[in-house]
Design a protein around this motif. Structure first.
Motif, PDB file in Angstrom:
ATOM      1  N   UNK A  12       0.873  -1.163  -0.148  1.00 14.82           N
ATOM      2  CA  UNK A  12       0.176   0.073   0.097  1.00 14.82           C
ATOM      3  C   UNK A  12       0.953   1.283   0.054  1.00 14.82           C
ATOM      4  N   UNK A  13       2.066   0.898   0.369  1.00 13.79           N
ATOM      5  CA  UNK A  13       2.937   2.345   0.080  1.00 13.79           C
ATOM      6  C   UNK A  13       3.272   2.768  -1.187  1.00 13.79           C
ATOM      7  N   UNK A  14       4.183   3.787  -1.449  1.00 14.11           N
ATOM      8  CA  UNK A  14       4.211   4.362  -2.757  1.00 14.11           C
ATOM      9  C   UNK A  14       5.111   3.533  -3.533  1.00 14.11           C
ATOM     10  N   UNK A  15       5.776   2.740  -3.105  1.00 15.56           N
ATOM     11  CA  UNK A  15       6.733   1.886  -3.973  1.00 15.56           C
ATOM     12  C   UNK A  15       6.136   0.855  -4.663  1.00 15.56           C
ATOM     13  N   UNK A  16       5.180  -0.020  -3.986  1.00 11.91           N
ATOM     14  CA  UNK A  16       4.294  -1.043  -4.411  1.00 11.91           C
ATOM     15  C   UNK A  16       3.147  -0.510  -5.185  1.00 11.91           C
ATOM     16  N   UNK A  17       2.983   0.697  -4.997  1.00  8.73           N
ATOM     17  CA  UNK A  17       1.659   1.333  -5.671  1.00  8.73           C
ATOM     18  C   UNK A  17       2.394   1.821  -7.199  1.00  8.73           C
ATOM     19  N   UNK A  18       3.472   2.284  -7.184  1.00  4.03           N
ATOM     20  CA  UNK A  18       4.078   2.710  -8.334  1.00  4.03           C
ATOM     21  C   UNK A  18       4.106   1.478  -9.124  1.00  4.03           C
ATOM     22  N   UNK A  19       4.794   0.363  -8.729  1.00  7.26           N
ATOM     23  CA  UNK A  19       5.026  -0.820  -9.404  1.00  7.26           C
ATOM     24  C   UNK A  19       3.628  -1.464  -9.913  1.00  7.26           C
ATOM     25  N   UNK A  20       2.564  -1.345  -9.245  1.00  6.04           N
ATOM     26  CA  UNK A  20       1.327  -1.628  -9.659  1.00  6.04           C
ATOM     27  C   UNK A  20       0.844  -0.936 -10.787  1.00  6.04           C
ATOM     28  N   UNK A  21       1.152   0.318 -10.666  1.00  2.00           N
ATOM     29  CA  UNK A  21       0.549   1.356 -11.840  1.00  2.00           C
ATOM     30  C   UNK A  21       1.457   1.016 -13.096  1.00  2.00           C
ATOM     31  N   UNK A  22       2.734   0.609 -12.977  1.00  2.78           N
ATOM     32  CA  UNK A  22       3.430   0.422 -14.209  1.00  2.78           C
ATOM     33  C   UNK A  22       2.811  -1.148 -14.874  1.00  2.78           C
ATOM     34  N   UNK A  23       2.527  -1.897 -14.002  1.00  2.26           N
ATOM     35  CA  UNK A  23       1.811  -3.130 -14.535  1.00  2.26           C
ATOM     36  C   UNK A  23       0.363  -2.903 -15.124  1.00  2.26           C
ATOM     37  N   UNK A 164       9.383   7.493  -5.640  1.00  2.00           N
ATOM     38  CA  UNK A 164       8.282   7.059  -6.236  1.00  2.00           C
ATOM     39  C   UNK A 164       6.869   8.028  -6.181  1.00  2.00           C
ATOM     40  N   UNK A 165       6.902   8.552  -5.066  1.00  2.00           N
ATOM     41  CA  UNK A 165       5.661   9.458  -5.041  1.00  2.00           C
ATOM     42  C   UNK A 165       5.710  10.459  -5.987  1.00  2.00           C
ATOM     43  N   UNK A 166       6.699  11.018  -6.615  1.00  2.00           N
ATOM     44  CA  UNK A 166       6.690  12.048  -7.431  1.00  2.00           C
ATOM     45  C   UNK A 166       6.337  11.517  -8.821  1.00  2.00           C
ATOM     46  N   UNK A 167       6.749  10.179  -8.926  1.00  2.00           N
ATOM     47  CA  UNK A 167       6.045   9.701 -10.106  1.00  2.00           C
ATOM     48  C   UNK A 167       4.616   9.143 -10.180  1.00  2.00           C
ATOM     49  N   UNK A 168       4.353   8.828  -8.849  1.00  2.00           N
ATOM     50  CA  UNK A 168       2.645   8.634  -8.809  1.00  2.00           C
ATOM     51  C   UNK A 168       1.900   9.717  -9.313  1.00  2.00           C
ATOM     52  N   UNK A 169       2.629  10.914  -8.873  1.00  2.59           N
ATOM     53  CA  UNK A 169       1.950  12.184  -9.266  1.00  2.59           C
ATOM     54  C   UNK A 169       1.948  12.387 -10.689  1.00  2.59           C
ATOM     55  N   UNK A 170       3.045  12.161 -11.358  1.00  4.28           N
ATOM     56  CA  UNK A 170       3.147  12.563 -12.837  1.00  4.28           C
ATOM     57  C   UNK A 170       2.114  11.704 -13.425  1.00  4.28           C
ATOM     58  N   UNK A 171       1.995  10.218 -13.009  1.00  2.58           N
ATOM     59  CA  UNK A 171       1.198   9.408 -13.691  1.00  2.58           C
ATOM     60  C   UNK A 171      -0.449   9.881 -13.443  1.00  2.58           C
ATOM     61  N   UNK A 172      -0.892  10.646 -12.673  1.00  2.00           N
ATOM     62  CA  UNK A 172      -1.961  10.965 -12.124  1.00  2.00           C
ATOM     63  C   UNK A 172      -2.628  10.085 -11.184  1.00  2.00           C
ATOM     64  N   UNK A 173      -1.885   9.186 -10.477  1.00  2.00           N
ATOM     65  CA  UNK A 173      -2.269   8.345  -9.489  1.00  2.00           C
ATOM     66  C   UNK A 173      -2.749   8.997  -8.198  1.00  2.00           C
ATOM     67  N   UNK A 174      -1.893  10.051  -7.768  1.00  2.20           N
ATOM     68  CA  UNK A 174      -2.049  10.793  -6.653  1.00  2.20           C
ATOM     69  C   UNK A 174      -2.182  12.135  -6.924  1.00  2.20           C
ATOM     70  N   UNK A 175      -2.607  12.953  -6.204  1.00  2.00           N
ATOM     71  CA  UNK A 175      -2.824  14.744  -6.177  1.00  2.00           C
ATOM     72  C   UNK A 175      -1.606  15.204  -5.341  1.00  2.00           C
ATOM     73  N   UNK A 176      -1.469  16.599  -5.764  1.00  2.00           N
ATOM     74  CA  UNK A 176      -0.334  17.274  -5.258  1.00  2.00           C
ATOM     75  C   UNK A 176      -0.011  17.135  -3.643  1.00  2.00           C
ATOM     76  N   UNK A 177      -1.246  17.256  -3.053  1.00  2.00           N
ATOM     77  CA  UNK A 177      -1.435  17.124  -1.400  1.00  2.00           C
ATOM     78  C   UNK A 177      -0.671  15.856  -1.100  1.00  2.00           C
ATOM     79  N   UNK A 178      -0.511  14.879  -1.968  1.00  2.00           N
ATOM     80  CA  UNK A 178      -0.038  13.531  -1.467  1.00  2.00           C
ATOM     81  C   UNK A 178       1.396  13.368  -1.557  1.00  2.00           C
ATOM     82  N   UNK A 179       2.036  14.302  -2.090  1.00  2.00           N
ATOM     83  CA  UNK A 179       3.677  14.378  -2.471  1.00  2.00           C
ATOM     84  C   UNK A 179       4.061  14.990  -1.243  1.00  2.00           C
ATOM     85  N   UNK A 180       4.676  14.413  -0.513  1.00  2.00           N
ATOM     86  CA  UNK A 180       5.247  15.009   0.885  1.00  2.00           C
ATOM     87  C   UNK A 180       6.756  14.797   0.829  1.00  2.00           C
TER      88      UNK A 180
END
Length: 208
Positions: A12-23, A164-180
């Protein structure tokens, strides 16, 4: 690979979430597998990023399962504990998390075989290599061979991604407030905690 399915060891963290987004951009269906044992708590937090992925890629594309590794972990770590303690001493303390992850990989292989899933991924990062041997280059190669024995491909799609949090934001999975910042404290809202892990890290970083 668009007609095939893949799985992710999903904390559920940003690393595994980004891995899931890539898949999700490569496979017809992605299975998110969140594992738990008696030392873990708040595994339901993983739903935060499950919902983000489903919103981005569709509920038909992303499925989520919570799977117990209690029995597998107990067999791997505790079945010969006194014997191993006598033989390896305090080395058993830092081995706890590695054995836990090995139990997760074992259950992932079983899940993939039962559901005809051809590939498995996780969110392993190079930055943690000094703590978890299983995340090192040598450890990952051994895990890859473990999966290969059962006809399953295994890889680490975000191993070299610094933020990975920056890339999730770039992909549109998260919003700006989620990048900390700092990154390590990003997803307390979406990632479980582990009593064993806290003690292990305290021992490794504070003493060992």
């Amino acid at each position: 690979m668009i007609e095939k399915e893949a799985s992710v060891l999903f904390s559920g963290g940003s690393d595994s979430t980004l891995a899931a987004a890539h898949l999700c951009m490569q496979f017809r269906k992605v299975h998110l597998l969140t594992f738990h044992h008696s030392g873990m708590s708040y595994t339901d937090k993983s739903q935060v990023n499950v919902k983000r992925l489903q919103k981005k890629f569709g509920r038909d594309k992303v499925t989520h399962s919570q799977i117990s590794i209690e029995e597998t972990f107990r067999k791997l770590y505790r079945s010969k504990y006194l014997h191993d303690l006598k033989r390896f001493g305090v080395f058993l303390a830092p081995a706890t998390c590695n054995v836990c992850q090995l139990a997760m990989h074992t259950q992932t292989i079983l899940y993939n075989l039962r559901n005809n899933v051809v590939l498995a991924c996780d969110g392993y990062k190079r930055e943690k290599e000094h703590i978890y041997v299983i995340m090192s280059k040598e450890g990952r190669e051994l895990i890859k061979e473990f999966y290969k024995k059962y006809g399953i491909e295994y890889n680490n799609p975000v191993y070299s991604v610094l933020r990975t949090d920056w890339e999730l934001y770039d992909l549109g999975v998260t919003q700006r407030r989620d990048v900390k910042f700092p990154h390590e404290h990003l997803h307390y809202e979406s990632q479980h905690s582990c009593f064993h892990g806290i003690l292990t890290n305290a021992y490794l970083l504070g003493y060992y």
